[in-house]
Design an enzyme around this catalytic site. Structure first.
Site, PDB file in Angstrom:
ATOM      1  N   ALA A   1      -9.200   7.857   5.931  1.00  0.00           N
ATOM      2  CA  ALA A   1      -8.883   8.627   4.733  1.00  0.00           C
ATOM      3  C   ALA A   1      -8.282   7.775   3.615  1.00  0.00           C
ATOM      4  O   ALA A   1      -8.026   8.285   2.524  1.00  0.00           O
ATOM      5  CB  ALA A   1      -7.924   9.763   5.076  1.00  0.00           C
ATOM      6  N   LYS A   2      -8.050   6.488   3.866  1.00  0.00           N
ATOM      7  CA  LYS A   2      -7.483   5.629   2.833  1.00  0.00           C
ATOM      8  C   LYS A   2      -8.517   5.324   1.749  1.00  0.00           C
ATOM      9  O   LYS A   2      -9.716   5.580   1.902  1.00  0.00           O
ATOM     10  CB  LYS A   2      -6.980   4.319   3.450  1.00  0.00           C
ATOM     11  CG  LYS A   2      -5.941   4.487   4.541  1.00  0.00           C
ATOM     12  CD  LYS A   2      -4.684   5.175   4.058  1.00  0.00           C
ATOM     13  CE  LYS A   2      -3.637   5.228   5.171  1.00  0.00           C
ATOM     14  NZ  LYS A   2      -2.463   6.038   4.791  1.00  0.00           N
ATOM     15  N   VAL A   3      -8.050   4.728   0.664  1.00  0.00           N
ATOM     16  CA  VAL A   3      -8.944   4.372  -0.447  1.00  0.00           C
ATOM     17  C   VAL A   3     -10.034   3.409   0.030  1.00  0.00           C
ATOM     18  O   VAL A   3     -11.195   3.535  -0.345  1.00  0.00           O
ATOM     19  CB  VAL A   3      -8.129   3.779  -1.613  1.00  0.00           C
ATOM     20  CG1 VAL A   3      -9.047   3.166  -2.660  1.00  0.00           C
ATOM     21  CG2 VAL A   3      -7.269   4.860  -2.254  1.00  0.00           C
TER      22      VAL A   3
END
Length: 371
Positions: A187-189
Site C-alpha cells: 500500500a506504500k507509494v
C-alpha cells in the site's frame, strides 16, 4: 459506485505483462535470492534517495531494527520515539533490547513535537531517537532535529516508511539523514508484491554493518562477525520493484494532484484538512483531516452507507497501547495531544489515478453528512 480507500490494482498498461515475463524468467533461471535484480534495485533506490548506499531487506520493520543495531543501540539504551506512529517504530526499539520513551505530537504538522523532544533529551539522555516522516511529508522542524541530535551526540534514525519520493528543501528527504529507512508494503507509494524494506545512509561503515546484520552477521559464507538474522529481500520482490520504479514519477504526480483537490475543496465544505509544512513537496501518500471526536462516527456512518472507503491513521497513541506498558521508559507531553489527534483524524481515499467521478462521490458523501 463506491470508492475504495486505496486501490493498488491500477497498473499502467503493460506492467502486468512485464511482471509475468519477469517471474517466468527468474523462475526458469531459479533466481530467487540475491543476484542482479537485487543489486540493480539497490542502485536504483540509492539514486532515487540521493544517498550513497541503499541496502534492501525483508520488510520495513527489519529496516528499523537493522538501522538501530548498526548504530549500536541495544540493552540499557533509551530511544525516543513519536507517540503518533505505526507500532513497528515502537516495537523495533524493544526488539533490539532498548527502552522506548514516547514524545507527544505537534498539532500543526501532526509530527513529533520539537519542544517536548528537547525536554526528553535532557531528562532521559537517550542514545538514539527515531523521527517518523508521517503522512507523506515530515516535521517542519526536521533540520532542527538533525542539528540538535548531532550537537548532543544522539543518533537520529529517520523512519521514512511513508515518505518515498518526498522532497524536502529541494532534495529527497532521505538524502541528508544519518540513516533512514523505508517500507515497500504493497500500500506504500512504492509498493512491492509482498513485504520489503530498505535502509539508506551516506556512511560506508553503517551501510556495511546493516548489510552484514541482515545476512546472518556474515563476513564470509561461513564466517560471522556478529549475530544477525535473515532479512534478505528475495529476488522476485526486487524484480517487481524495479519494474514499478519507472512509473513512480507519474504515480506521485497523480497523488499530488489528488491531494491538491482535497486542499481546494474540503475547506469549502467545512472540513479541517491538514497540509504539509512549506518546505515539503509531499508524495501524496495520505489525505489527513481532523473532525470533532463526537462528529467523526457520524461521517463514518455516511461514508459506509455510500460505499466510500476511509482510514483512521492512527487510532491510538503508542503510549496508550496495552502492549507498550511493560516496555515504555517514559511519556513526554503532559497534554497528551496525540490522544486527541487520534480521536479526531480521518483519512479520505487517495491513490494514483483517481477519477473525477470518484472525487464527486467522496464530496457528495461529505455534503450529505454536512446537511
Amino acid at each position: 459506485m463506491g470508492v475504495p480507500f486505496i486501490d493498488i490494482k491500477r497498473f499502467e498498461p503493460g506492467l502486468l505483462e512485464a511482471w509475468e515475463d519477469k517471474v517466468k524468467t527468474l523462475s526458469k533461471n531459479a533466481s530467487f535470492i540475491g543476484g542482479e535484480e537485487v543489486s540493480l534495485l539497490e542502485k536504483n533506490l540509492a539514486e532515487a534517495a540521493g544517498t550513497k548506499y541503499s541496502i534492501a531487506c525483508a520488510n520495513g520493520t527489519d529496516a528499523l531494527q537493522l538501522a538501530l543495531r548498526a548504530l549500536g543501540v541495544g540493552k540499557g539504551d533509551t530511544v525516543l520515539v513519536p507517540d503518533s506512529t505505526f507500532w513497528a517504530t515502537f516495537e523495533s526499539v524493544v526488539n533490539v533490547g532498548a527502552d522506548p520513551a514516547t514524545v507527544d505530537t505537534n498539532p500543526d504538522d501532526l509530527q513529533m513535537d520539537f519542544e517536548e523532544f528537547k525536554k526528553a533529551l535532557e531528562e532521559v539522555k537517550p542514545k538514539a531517537a527515531i523521527i517518523v516522516h508521517l503522512y507523506g511529508w515530515g516535521s517542519a522542524k526536521l533540520e532542527d532535529y538533525r542539528k540538535l541530535c548531532k550537537e548532543k551526540g544522539v543518533f537520529l534514525l529517520e523512519d521514512g516508511a511513508q515518505s518515498f519520493g518526498v522532497i524536502y528543501k529541494g532534495k529527497p528527504v532521505y538524502q541528508d539523514a544519518l540513516i533512514t529507512t523505508t517500507s515497500f508494503y504493497p500500500a506504500k507509494v512504492l509498493g512491492g508484491a509482498g513485504d520489503g524494506g530498505a535502509v539508506f545512509t551516506n556512511d560506508e561503515e553503517l551501510a556495511n554493518r546493516v548489510r552484514m546484520l541482515g545476512n546472518h552477521g556474515r563476513t564470509s559464507h561461513y564466517g560471522y562477525g556478529d549475530v544477525g538474522w535473515n532479512s534478505r529481500m528475495d529476488t522476485l520482490q526486487a524484480g517487481f520493484l524495479n519494474l514499478n520504479l519507472p512509473y513512480l514519477k507519474a504515480r506521485i504526480e497523480s497523488r499530488r494532484k489528488s491531494a491538491e483537490k482535497y486542499y481546494q475543496v474540503l475547506p469549502g465544505l467545512g472540513v479541517n484538512v491538514i497540509q504539509p509544512p512549506k518546505d515539503f513537496a509531499e508524495n501524496g501518500y495520505c489525505n489527513v483531516t481532523l473532525f470533532d471526536p463526537a462528529e467523526r462516527p457520524k461521517i463514518q456512518e455516511v461514508l459506509k452507507s455510500k460505499g466510500i472507503g476511509f482510514g483512521v491513521i492512527y487510532p491510538g497513541a503508542m503510549s496508550d497501547q496495552p502492549g507498550a506498558k511493560p516496555y515504555i521508559k517514559g511519556r513526554f507531553g503532559k497534554e497528551h495531544r496525540t490522544g486527541r489527534i487520534c480521536d479526531s483524524v480521518l483519512n479520505f481515499p487517495l491513490f494514483p489515478y483517481m477519477t473525477d467521478a470518484e472525487f464527486e462521490e467522496v464530496f457528495s458523501a461529505i455534503k450529505e453528512y454536512k446537511k
